[in-house]
Design an enzyme around this catalytic site. Sequence first.
Site, PDB file in Angstrom:
ATOM      1  N   GLN A 229       0.481   7.621  -8.518  1.00 26.84           N
ATOM      2  CA  GLN A 229       0.708   6.177  -8.337  1.00 26.84           C
ATOM      3  C   GLN A 229       0.479   5.381  -9.624  1.00 26.84           C
ATOM      4  O   GLN A 229       0.932   4.248  -9.725  1.00 26.84           O
ATOM      5  CB  GLN A 229      -0.223   5.628  -7.242  1.00 26.84           C
ATOM      6  CG  GLN A 229       0.104   6.166  -5.858  1.00 26.84           C
ATOM      7  CD  GLN A 229      -0.899   5.686  -4.843  1.00 26.84           C
ATOM      8  OE1 GLN A 229      -1.974   6.259  -4.697  1.00 26.84           O
ATOM      9  NE2 GLN A 229      -0.571   4.605  -4.151  1.00 26.84           N
TER      10      GLN A 229
ATOM     11  N   HIS B 217      -2.673  11.817   2.988  1.00 31.59           N
ATOM     12  CA  HIS B 217      -1.827  10.781   2.368  1.00 31.59           C
ATOM     13  C   HIS B 217      -1.794  10.958   0.840  1.00 31.59           C
ATOM     14  O   HIS B 217      -0.727  10.871   0.222  1.00 31.59           O
ATOM     15  CB  HIS B 217      -2.397   9.415   2.780  1.00 31.59           C
ATOM     16  CG  HIS B 217      -1.742   8.214   2.167  1.00 31.59           C
ATOM     17  ND1 HIS B 217      -1.104   7.254   2.924  1.00 31.59           N
ATOM     18  CD2 HIS B 217      -1.664   7.774   0.879  1.00 31.59           C
ATOM     19  CE1 HIS B 217      -0.643   6.300   2.121  1.00 31.59           C
ATOM     20  NE2 HIS B 217      -0.974   6.580   0.880  1.00 31.59           N
TER      21      HIS B 217
ATOM     22  N   CYS C  41      -0.169   1.551   1.948  1.00 35.44           N
ATOM     23  CA  CYS C  41      -0.136   2.243   0.660  1.00 35.44           C
ATOM     24  C   CYS C  41      -0.024   1.213  -0.444  1.00 35.44           C
ATOM     25  O   CYS C  41       0.770   0.286  -0.343  1.00 35.44           O
ATOM     26  CB  CYS C  41       1.058   3.202   0.616  1.00 35.44           C
ATOM     27  SG  CYS C  41       1.169   4.130  -0.927  1.00 35.44           S
TER      28      CYS C  41
ATOM     29  N   GLY D  23      -7.980   4.813  -1.420  1.00 42.37           N
ATOM     30  CA  GLY D  23      -7.599   6.058  -2.076  1.00 42.37           C
ATOM     31  C   GLY D  23      -6.579   5.776  -3.156  1.00 42.37           C
ATOM     32  O   GLY D  23      -5.952   4.707  -3.159  1.00 42.37           O
TER      33      GLY D  23
ATOM     34  N   HIS E 110       1.205  12.212  -2.009  1.00 45.74           N
ATOM     35  CA  HIS E 110       1.620  11.552  -3.259  1.00 45.74           C
ATOM     36  C   HIS E 110       1.788  12.580  -4.378  1.00 45.74           C
ATOM     37  O   HIS E 110       2.751  12.514  -5.150  1.00 45.74           O
ATOM     38  CB  HIS E 110       0.579  10.516  -3.701  1.00 45.74           C
ATOM     39  CG  HIS E 110       0.706   9.166  -3.050  1.00 45.74           C
ATOM     40  ND1 HIS E 110       1.850   8.405  -3.099  1.00 45.74           N
ATOM     41  CD2 HIS E 110      -0.192   8.422  -2.356  1.00 45.74           C
ATOM     42  CE1 HIS E 110       1.647   7.249  -2.471  1.00 45.74           C
ATOM     43  NE2 HIS E 110       0.414   7.237  -1.993  1.00 45.74           N
TER      44      HIS E 110
HETATM   45  O1  GNR Z   1      -5.784   1.723   0.658  1.00 48.13           O
HETATM   46  C1  GNR Z   1      -5.205   2.511   1.396  1.00 48.13           C
HETATM   47  N1  GNR Z   1      -5.416   2.442   2.733  1.00 48.13           N
HETATM   48  C2  GNR Z   1      -4.978   3.392   3.647  1.00 48.13           C
HETATM   49  C3  GNR Z   1      -5.043   3.071   4.999  1.00 48.13           C
HETATM   50  C4  GNR Z   1      -4.645   3.988   5.943  1.00 48.13           C
HETATM   51  C5  GNR Z   1      -4.183   5.218   5.557  1.00 48.13           C
HETATM   52  C6  GNR Z   1      -4.096   5.550   4.213  1.00 48.13           C
HETATM   53  C7  GNR Z   1      -4.494   4.640   3.264  1.00 48.13           C
HETATM   54  S1  GNR Z   1      -4.429   5.058   1.568  1.00 48.13           S
HETATM   55  C8  GNR Z   1      -4.253   3.497   0.833  1.00 48.13           C
HETATM   56  C9  GNR Z   1      -4.325   3.589  -0.672  1.00 48.13           C
HETATM   57  C10 GNR Z   1      -3.145   4.379  -1.189  1.00 48.13           C
HETATM   58  O2  GNR Z   1      -2.027   3.967  -1.260  1.00 48.13           O
HETATM   59  N2  GNR Z   1      -3.374   5.613  -1.517  1.00 48.13           N
HETATM   60  O3  GNR Z   1      -2.371   6.396  -1.930  1.00 48.13           O
HETATM   61 NI    NI Z   2      -0.592   5.661  -0.988  1.00 50.62          NI
END
Ligand code: GNR
Ligand code: NI
Length: 167
Positions: free
Chosen positions: A51, A133, A91, A46, A137
């Site tokens: 970001q 999540h 993240c 994601g 952000h």
């Molecule tokens: O790549 C990502 N993996 C993830 C794993 C568990 C819960 C949330 C995430 S999101 C993250 C990518 C990211 O930082 N998105 O904001």
């Molecule tokens: Ni994140």
Amino acid sequence: MALLPILRYPDPRLHTRATPVSLFDAELRQLVADMAETMYEAPGIGLAATQVNVHKRVVIIDISEDRSDLRVFVNPEIIVRSGEQSCEEGCLSVPGVYETVVRAENVTVRAMNERGEAFELEADGLLAVCIQHEIDHLDGKVFIEYLSQLKLGRIKTRLAKKARITA
Ligand code: GNR
Ligand code: NI
């Protein structure tokens, strides 16, 4: 297409509240394409526009194994939430840190795609975690801010030491 630099915690710009998108134009579609390239290259499941230092309410998610299911959420809003799940989260803005966060198990999200078409989606499991999540952000919140002050303090110390080594 372009790879965009990803802001790293504790960059204060990660605490910016993103503003709603009102123009569904070529610039927005370019942002989505660049975010997708950046997320796939990272690699991550994601990415929120916050970001990559664009403070508009745009999120992309792809939780598929073969990276073939890109979902785009513009102006996303969680309209129903229920249940509870714990997930070890990571993240791209906090590399190397993995911590368990408790969130809703089921969410219904209302959003638009990059062409301005509205949709609703019911999600559970990892997709529901990721939606929560990413919307955090957009509201300026990073997942480690759910942890205890003790844990957060230790993580900040660890990140500061790592930043000194890599600087
Ligand atoms: O790549 C990502 N993996 C993830 C794993 C568990 C819960 C949330 C995430 S999101 C993250 C990518 C990211 O930082 N998105 O904001
Ligand atoms: Ni994140």
